[in-house]
Design a protein around this motif. Structure first.
Motif, PDB file in Angstrom:
ATOM      1  N   ARG A 172      -1.103   8.891  -9.877  1.00 39.92           N
ATOM      2  CA  ARG A 172       0.474   7.842 -10.772  1.00 39.92           C
ATOM      3  C   ARG A 172       0.005   8.599 -12.218  1.00 39.92           C
ATOM      4  O   ARG A 172       1.236   8.724 -12.285  1.00 39.92           O
ATOM      5  N   VAL A 173      -0.872   8.767 -11.761  1.00 36.94           N
ATOM      6  CA  VAL A 173      -0.988   9.332 -14.290  1.00 36.94           C
ATOM      7  C   VAL A 173       0.008  10.513 -13.910  1.00 36.94           C
ATOM      8  O   VAL A 173      -0.107  11.227 -15.265  1.00 36.94           O
TER       9      VAL A 173
ATOM     10  N   LEU B  35      -1.480  -3.163  -5.020  1.00 39.52           N
ATOM     11  CA  LEU B  35      -2.695  -3.506  -4.550  1.00 39.52           C
ATOM     12  C   LEU B  35      -3.656  -4.157  -5.089  1.00 39.52           C
ATOM     13  O   LEU B  35      -4.947  -4.501  -4.837  1.00 39.52           O
ATOM     14  N   ALA B  36      -3.614  -3.616  -6.727  1.00 42.81           N
ATOM     15  CA  ALA B  36      -4.855  -3.905  -7.705  1.00 42.81           C
ATOM     16  C   ALA B  36      -3.961  -5.408  -7.802  1.00 42.81           C
ATOM     17  O   ALA B  36      -5.576  -5.941  -8.136  1.00 42.81           O
ATOM     18  N   VAL B  37      -3.054  -6.073  -8.256  1.00 40.58           N
ATOM     19  CA  VAL B  37      -3.271  -7.170  -8.189  1.00 40.58           C
ATOM     20  C   VAL B  37      -3.895  -8.399  -7.169  1.00 40.58           C
ATOM     21  O   VAL B  37      -4.367  -9.204  -7.289  1.00 40.58           O
ATOM     22  N   SER B  38      -2.921  -7.741  -5.821  1.00 36.43           N
ATOM     23  CA  SER B  38      -3.179  -8.765  -5.084  1.00 36.43           C
ATOM     24  C   SER B  38      -4.997  -8.807  -4.582  1.00 36.43           C
ATOM     25  O   SER B  38      -5.130  -9.502  -3.928  1.00 36.43           O
TER      26      SER B  38
ATOM     27  N   THR C 131       5.764  -7.487 -11.278  1.00 34.57           N
ATOM     28  CA  THR C 131       5.043  -6.868 -12.684  1.00 34.57           C
ATOM     29  C   THR C 131       5.132  -5.437 -13.116  1.00 34.57           C
ATOM     30  O   THR C 131       5.568  -5.452 -14.066  1.00 34.57           O
ATOM     31  N   ARG C 132       4.963  -4.731 -12.029  1.00 31.52           N
ATOM     32  CA  ARG C 132       5.049  -3.467 -12.014  1.00 31.52           C
ATOM     33  C   ARG C 132       6.262  -2.589 -12.608  1.00 31.52           C
ATOM     34  O   ARG C 132       6.924  -2.291 -13.630  1.00 31.52           O
ATOM     35  N   PHE C 133       7.192  -3.492 -11.445  1.00 34.87           N
ATOM     36  CA  PHE C 133       9.276  -2.695 -12.342  1.00 34.87           C
ATOM     37  C   PHE C 133       9.048  -3.383 -13.534  1.00 34.87           C
ATOM     38  O   PHE C 133       9.746  -1.874 -14.392  1.00 34.87           O
ATOM     39  N   ILE C 134       8.805  -4.859 -14.569  1.00 31.29           N
ATOM     40  CA  ILE C 134       8.872  -4.418 -15.471  1.00 31.29           C
ATOM     41  C   ILE C 134       8.778  -4.053 -16.781  1.00 31.29           C
ATOM     42  O   ILE C 134       8.997  -4.121 -17.945  1.00 31.29           O
ATOM     43  N   THR C 135       6.831  -3.510 -16.184  1.00 33.58           N
ATOM     44  CA  THR C 135       6.289  -3.083 -17.438  1.00 33.58           C
ATOM     45  C   THR C 135       6.023  -1.344 -17.260  1.00 33.58           C
ATOM     46  O   THR C 135       5.396  -0.927 -17.779  1.00 33.58           O
TER      47      THR C 135
ATOM     48  N   GLN D  74       4.363   1.128  -7.768  1.00 35.93           N
ATOM     49  CA  GLN D  74       4.364  -0.518  -7.169  1.00 35.93           C
ATOM     50  C   GLN D  74       3.407  -0.531  -6.193  1.00 35.93           C
ATOM     51  O   GLN D  74       2.848  -1.579  -5.669  1.00 35.93           O
ATOM     52  N   LEU D  75       3.158   0.856  -5.619  1.00 34.25           N
ATOM     53  CA  LEU D  75       2.130   0.665  -4.487  1.00 34.25           C
ATOM     54  C   LEU D  75       0.294   0.306  -4.985  1.00 34.25           C
ATOM     55  O   LEU D  75      -0.035  -0.230  -4.707  1.00 34.25           O
ATOM     56  N   HIS D  76       0.672   0.983  -6.081  1.00 30.50           N
ATOM     57  CA  HIS D  76      -0.868   0.387  -7.143  1.00 30.50           C
ATOM     58  C   HIS D  76      -1.262  -0.767  -7.443  1.00 30.50           C
ATOM     59  O   HIS D  76      -2.044  -1.373  -7.493  1.00 30.50           O
TER      60      HIS D  76
END
Length: 327
Positions: free
Chosen positions: A133-134, A82-85, A26-30, A77-79
């Motif tokens: 990250r922001v 951790l967030a989705v899982s 999800t992170r890589f694509i978005t 990616q780390l975010h």
């Protein structure tokens, strides 16, 4: 299916694998949409509709190159993992408790709060990573890698700087996850029942282990339900998402020795959640609370579709290939 199912032979720990993979994909694509969304939200110039979407995209591409759309990607990616899982994992555990202990008439109400609780747990876990990250997404040269970014954030406001925007994040992520999981869990089965018969007989060896429908039908239903879930969740909670971003740069100080991209200059920042919402409403009007809404909704729908669909497909694959078939 997302959430606890009595006949599912996958444990929450095994589903955690699916959550990690889902977060990574999800992170890589978005990520590019996240960059555009962030800078649109923080610009002081009027930004309604698509008037800032394409100019911001062109400005980033011209000044910083295509790689700028993946600034902060490693932390992202780390975010995301951790967030989705953590969202899926906490939701699995809490829905299991609800399904086994709560009276059927009250389950819908409690399942919604399972989503809220999952969102709050996730937001609290990842907020320090999100702050770094922001800022990397705004000025990559200033915040560098993970460790140098962490040092910069700490130098700007101490340990509390890592939790800037936590209140807004909880108010946004909790209801957002509650709505997202609730809508998905309600809509996906309706679509599946309409478009696909349940697997029966020799064609569905796992009909008693969780894989009730064929993968192509699960993918179709997950895509449609995920898109609707992402749209509704983000729309209802968007003002808090806007405030969260502006709060997360409250202690950010530009380094004069670092070249700052045009789209990262003259930013709107806040120091208090309710003052942020009040001042935004006063200076920019009601539509100001929804600055960057279109690109955010596109990103939210894409995120929801990819996250839910990938999660369901990985769970389906785990049942098919990693767990012994049930005769």
């Amino acid at each position: 299916m997302v959430g606890y199912e009595k006949d599912d032979i996958l444990s929450p720990n095994q589903k955690l694998i699916a959550g990690c993979v889902s977060g990574c994909v999800t992170r890589f694509i978005t990520q590019p949409l996240d960059i555009i969304k962030l800078r649109t939200q923080l610009q002081k110039k009027p930004a309604t509709g698509n008037r800032r979407f394409f100019p911001t995209t062109r400005a980033i591409l011209k000044e910083e190159g295509v790689t700028a759309f993946w600034h902060g990607h490693n932390l992202g990616q780390l975010h995301s993992i951790l967030a989705v899982s953590s969202q899926f994992y906490v939701y699995e555990l809490t829905t299991k408790y609800v399904m086994n202990t709560i009276h059927p008439d009250n389950k819908g109400f409690f399942l919604f709060f399972c989503g809220i609780f999952a969102g709050c747990c996730s937001a609290t876990l990842v907020i320090p990573i999100e702050v770094i990250r922001v800022r990397q997404m705004l000025v990559k040269a200033q915040y560098g890698g993970i460790l140098s970014g962490a040092r910069r954030v700490y130098a700007s406001g101490g340990i509390l700087a890592f939790y800037e925007g936590l209140g807004a994040s909880l108010l946004q992520m909790g209801p957002s996850c509650g709505i997202s999981f609730g809508v998905f869990k309600f809509v996906q089965p309706l679509i599946l029942e309409y478009v696909a018969p349940k697997c029966q007989g020799e064609h569905c060896v796992h009909s008693t282990s969780g894989n009730v429908y064929k993968p192509e039908y699960v993918l179709l239903a997950s895509t449609a339900a995920g898109s609707l879930a992402g749209f509704l969740a983000k729309t209802f909670t968007y003002p808090f998402d806007l405030a969260k971003r502006r709060l997360q740069i409250s202690s950010h100080v530009e380094d004069p020795s670092v070249k700052v991209p045009k789209t990262s200059k003259d930013l709107v920042r806040c120091h208090n959640l309710f003052d942020c919402l009040r001042l935004t409403l006063k200076k920019e009007g009601f539509l100001g609370l929804y600055r960057g809404w279109k690109v955010t909704v596109y990103k939210a729908q894409m995120t929801s579709v990819i996250a839910f669909s990938t999660y369901e497909m990985i769970c389906h694959a785990l049942r098919d290939h990693l767990i012994p078939k049930i005769p």
